[in-house]
Design a protein around this motif. Sequence first.
Motif, PDB file in Angstrom:
ATOM      1  N   GLU A  17      34.214  56.300  46.157  1.00 37.88           N
ATOM      2  CA  GLU A  17      34.104  55.065  46.802  1.00 37.88           C
ATOM      3  C   GLU A  17      34.134  55.362  48.318  1.00 37.88           C
ATOM      4  O   GLU A  17      33.500  54.927  49.120  1.00 37.88           O
ATOM      5  CB  GLU A  17      35.196  53.837  46.576  1.00 37.88           C
ATOM      6  CG  GLU A  17      35.510  53.249  45.182  1.00 37.88           C
ATOM      7  CD  GLU A  17      34.317  52.429  44.890  1.00 37.88           C
ATOM      8  OE1 GLU A  17      33.700  51.759  45.842  1.00 37.88           O
ATOM      9  OE2 GLU A  17      34.127  52.088  43.694  1.00 37.88           O
ATOM     10  N   GLN A  46      28.865  47.364  54.858  1.00 41.07           N
ATOM     11  CA  GLN A  46      28.849  47.893  53.382  1.00 41.07           C
ATOM     12  C   GLN A  46      30.009  48.866  53.196  1.00 41.07           C
ATOM     13  O   GLN A  46      30.761  49.143  52.316  1.00 41.07           O
ATOM     14  CB  GLN A  46      27.347  48.106  52.922  1.00 41.07           C
ATOM     15  CG  GLN A  46      27.560  48.452  51.417  1.00 41.07           C
ATOM     16  CD  GLN A  46      27.999  47.440  50.549  1.00 41.07           C
ATOM     17  OE1 GLN A  46      27.652  46.257  51.010  1.00 41.07           O
ATOM     18  NE2 GLN A  46      28.432  47.420  49.465  1.00 41.07           N
ATOM     19  N   GLU A  50      33.416  49.430  51.041  1.00 44.35           N
ATOM     20  CA  GLU A  50      33.548  50.760  50.038  1.00 44.35           C
ATOM     21  C   GLU A  50      34.738  51.215  50.570  1.00 44.35           C
ATOM     22  O   GLU A  50      35.446  51.591  49.637  1.00 44.35           O
ATOM     23  CB  GLU A  50      32.367  51.772  50.299  1.00 44.35           C
ATOM     24  CG  GLU A  50      31.025  51.075  49.891  1.00 44.35           C
ATOM     25  CD  GLU A  50      30.972  50.709  48.520  1.00 44.35           C
ATOM     26  OE1 GLU A  50      31.735  50.858  47.608  1.00 44.35           O
ATOM     27  OE2 GLU A  50      29.800  49.847  48.141  1.00 44.35           O
ATOM     28  N   HIS A  53      37.246  49.269  48.747  1.00 43.65           N
ATOM     29  CA  HIS A  53      37.540  49.433  47.193  1.00 43.65           C
ATOM     30  C   HIS A  53      38.238  50.702  47.024  1.00 43.65           C
ATOM     31  O   HIS A  53      39.055  50.753  46.179  1.00 43.65           O
ATOM     32  CB  HIS A  53      36.098  49.712  46.595  1.00 43.65           C
ATOM     33  CG  HIS A  53      35.012  48.759  46.803  1.00 43.65           C
ATOM     34  ND1 HIS A  53      33.803  48.703  46.505  1.00 43.65           N
ATOM     35  CD2 HIS A  53      35.304  47.288  47.221  1.00 43.65           C
ATOM     36  CE1 HIS A  53      33.155  47.671  46.581  1.00 43.65           C
ATOM     37  NE2 HIS A  53      33.964  46.578  47.063  1.00 43.65           N
ATOM     38  N   GLU A  94      24.217  52.116  43.407  1.00 47.03           N
ATOM     39  CA  GLU A  94      25.294  50.888  42.924  1.00 47.03           C
ATOM     40  C   GLU A  94      25.163  51.036  41.565  1.00 47.03           C
ATOM     41  O   GLU A  94      26.157  50.755  40.754  1.00 47.03           O
ATOM     42  CB  GLU A  94      24.854  49.583  43.296  1.00 47.03           C
ATOM     43  CG  GLU A  94      25.287  49.540  45.001  1.00 47.03           C
ATOM     44  CD  GLU A  94      26.743  49.854  45.184  1.00 47.03           C
ATOM     45  OE1 GLU A  94      27.556  49.399  44.160  1.00 47.03           O
ATOM     46  OE2 GLU A  94      27.146  50.198  46.153  1.00 47.03           O
ATOM     47  N   VAL A  97      27.595  53.755  40.130  1.00 47.07           N
ATOM     48  CA  VAL A  97      28.872  53.493  40.599  1.00 47.07           C
ATOM     49  C   VAL A  97      29.351  52.379  39.315  1.00 47.07           C
ATOM     50  O   VAL A  97      30.464  52.237  38.931  1.00 47.07           O
ATOM     51  CB  VAL A  97      29.245  52.273  42.016  1.00 47.07           C
ATOM     52  CG1 VAL A  97      30.435  52.113  41.993  1.00 47.07           C
ATOM     53  CG2 VAL A  97      29.017  53.744  43.105  1.00 47.07           C
ATOM     54  N   GLN A 127      30.429  44.874  40.967  1.00 44.49           N
ATOM     55  CA  GLN A 127      29.078  45.714  40.830  1.00 44.49           C
ATOM     56  C   GLN A 127      27.914  44.740  40.668  1.00 44.49           C
ATOM     57  O   GLN A 127      26.974  45.017  40.943  1.00 44.49           O
ATOM     58  CB  GLN A 127      29.578  46.603  39.811  1.00 44.49           C
ATOM     59  CG  GLN A 127      30.406  47.895  40.188  1.00 44.49           C
ATOM     60  CD  GLN A 127      29.732  48.492  41.398  1.00 44.49           C
ATOM     61  OE1 GLN A 127      30.700  48.550  42.235  1.00 44.49           O
ATOM     62  NE2 GLN A 127      28.735  48.955  41.495  1.00 44.49           N
ATOM     63  N   GLU A 130      26.697  43.191  44.063  1.00 45.27           N
ATOM     64  CA  GLU A 130      26.227  44.312  44.854  1.00 45.27           C
ATOM     65  C   GLU A 130      24.884  45.190  44.156  1.00 45.27           C
ATOM     66  O   GLU A 130      23.940  45.144  44.968  1.00 45.27           O
ATOM     67  CB  GLU A 130      27.087  45.659  44.720  1.00 45.27           C
ATOM     68  CG  GLU A 130      28.438  45.554  45.466  1.00 45.27           C
ATOM     69  CD  GLU A 130      29.024  46.426  46.299  1.00 45.27           C
ATOM     70  OE1 GLU A 130      28.752  47.549  46.087  1.00 45.27           O
ATOM     71  OE2 GLU A 130      29.849  46.082  47.039  1.00 45.27           O
TER      72      GLU A 130
HETATM   73 FE1  FEO Z   1      32.366  50.094  45.530  1.00 41.31          FE
HETATM   74 FE2  FEO Z   1      29.416  49.468  46.047  1.00 41.31          FE
HETATM   75  O1  FEO Z   1      30.675  49.765  44.961  1.00 41.31           O
END
Ligand code: FEO
Length: 170
Positions: A17, A46, A50, A53, A94, A97, A127, A130
Amino acid sequence: MLDAKVAKLLNEQINKELYSAYLYLDFSIYYEAEGLDGFANWYMVQAQEERDHAMLMLQYLQNNGAKVSLEAVAKPDKTLASLMDPLKMGLEHEQYVTSLIHNIYDAAYSVKDFRTMQFLDWFVKEQCEEEKTADDMIKKMELFGGDSKGLYSLDSEFAARVYTAPSLVL
Ligand code: FEO
């Protein structure tokens, strides 16, 4: 106590992340240099998401008595050669991820770690959002980014994005 494999994967995800934050900062810097402040703003926001996260993962591990150990964050290594490149690389990233989150979910599921599954539910949904947003940006760029007026309008749209703290509370 958390299962050792689940804890290890969550700990690794902190790094992923933070790398995502770094990657999006790199995209933001690229657009800023190209004179597209709105695109730059979008990726700056963005990057903040992150980082959030990563913090949520860290806090979750700490709340559950697991050891957190931070590793070096890799240098963003994407070569950005066109205004479309960050958008397409963002979607690919993404999708990657998403696969990582699903992998942790799978590990939690296999040991009946319901608490981690519930924690990860928010990330599974996030997700989906995203990937959809990244895909929408590519489509808009394909449709409107080809001329200066369209690009200006897109840049103005992306300039309006503001950071909001994540809705997940631990
Ligand atoms: Fe933390 Fe864009 O996923």
